[in-house]
Write a protein that holds these residues in place. Structure first.
Motif, PDB file in Angstrom:
ATOM      1  N   ARG A  11      53.921  38.880  24.925  1.00  0.00           N
ATOM      2  CA  ARG A  11      52.567  38.883  24.369  1.00  0.00           C
ATOM      3  C   ARG A  11      51.545  38.458  25.424  1.00  0.00           C
ATOM      4  N   ARG A  12      51.885  37.427  26.170  1.00  0.00           N
ATOM      5  CA  ARG A  12      50.990  36.949  27.235  1.00  0.00           C
ATOM      6  C   ARG A  12      50.761  38.056  28.266  1.00  0.00           C
ATOM      7  N   PHE A  13      51.838  38.731  28.653  1.00  0.00           N
ATOM      8  CA  PHE A  13      51.716  39.826  29.617  1.00  0.00           C
ATOM      9  C   PHE A  13      50.801  40.928  29.079  1.00  0.00           C
ATOM     10  N   LEU A  14      51.003  41.309  27.822  1.00  0.00           N
ATOM     11  CA  LEU A  14      50.180  42.370  27.233  1.00  0.00           C
ATOM     12  C   LEU A  14      48.705  41.964  27.158  1.00  0.00           C
ATOM     13  N   LYS A  15      48.423  40.706  26.830  1.00  0.00           N
ATOM     14  CA  LYS A  15      47.034  40.225  26.783  1.00  0.00           C
ATOM     15  C   LYS A  15      46.394  40.321  28.173  1.00  0.00           C
ATOM     16  N   ILE A  16      47.128  39.868  29.177  1.00  0.00           N
ATOM     17  CA  ILE A  16      46.599  39.919  30.550  1.00  0.00           C
ATOM     18  C   ILE A  16      46.374  41.354  30.983  1.00  0.00           C
ATOM     19  N   VAL A  18      45.728  43.997  29.098  1.00  0.00           N
ATOM     20  CA  VAL A  18      44.581  44.563  28.384  1.00  0.00           C
ATOM     21  C   VAL A  18      43.266  44.040  28.970  1.00  0.00           C
ATOM     22  N   VAL A  19      43.188  42.746  29.218  1.00  0.00           N
ATOM     23  CA  VAL A  19      41.971  42.163  29.798  1.00  0.00           C
ATOM     24  C   VAL A  19      41.731  42.732  31.198  1.00  0.00           C
ATOM     25  N   GLY A  20      42.788  42.840  31.995  1.00  0.00           N
ATOM     26  CA  GLY A  20      42.660  43.403  33.342  1.00  0.00           C
ATOM     27  C   GLY A  20      42.179  44.844  33.310  1.00  0.00           C
ATOM     28  N   ALA A  21      42.713  45.635  32.370  1.00  0.00           N
ATOM     29  CA  ALA A  21      42.296  47.032  32.243  1.00  0.00           C
ATOM     30  C   ALA A  21      40.833  47.132  31.814  1.00  0.00           C
TER      31      ALA A  21
END
Length: 113
Positions: A11-16, A18-21
């Motif tokens: 989940r943490r990876f996916l949040k990062i 999405v924010v990076g994109a």
């Protein structure tokens, strides 16, 4: 069943991601503007009061009559000059908001360390 620690990491990876994109296009749009602002800064006018006070000249060879001039000293070799070696004009700490000639000189010339 799945490991809770593994799920949180995912989940943490996916949040990062999405924010990076979301941030990447904004950052890509701003970076060229910052570079262009440097290129579009006005050249320092030798008749500017501060330039006159520091005996600024766009061609160091014309400063030979100045008692503080040292042979071979140009803005490109000065500690206050912040331009890159391939630039013909670059920013100088002494003249904020303006660019100076890399081949120029002023009385505050200090050897780059």
């Amino acid at each position: 069943m799945s490991d809770p620690a593994e799920s949180q990491g995912r989940r943490r990876f996916l949040k990062i991601a999405v924010v990076g994109a979301a941030i990447a296009p904004v950052a890509a749009g701003l970076l060229p503007r910052v570079a262009r602002a440097q290129d579009s800064a006005p050249h320092l006018d030798p008749n500017d009061p501060t330039a006159k006070a520091l005996a600024y000249t766009e061609d160091a060879s014309t400063a030979k009559g100045n008692p503080t001039y040292k042979e071979g000293s140009t803005c490109a070799g000065c500690n206050f000059y912040k331009g890159h070696t391939e630039m013909t004009y670059g920013p100088c700490d002494l003249f904020p908001g303006k660019v100076v000639s890399a081949k120029g000189w002023c009385a505050s010339w200090t050897k780059k360390v």
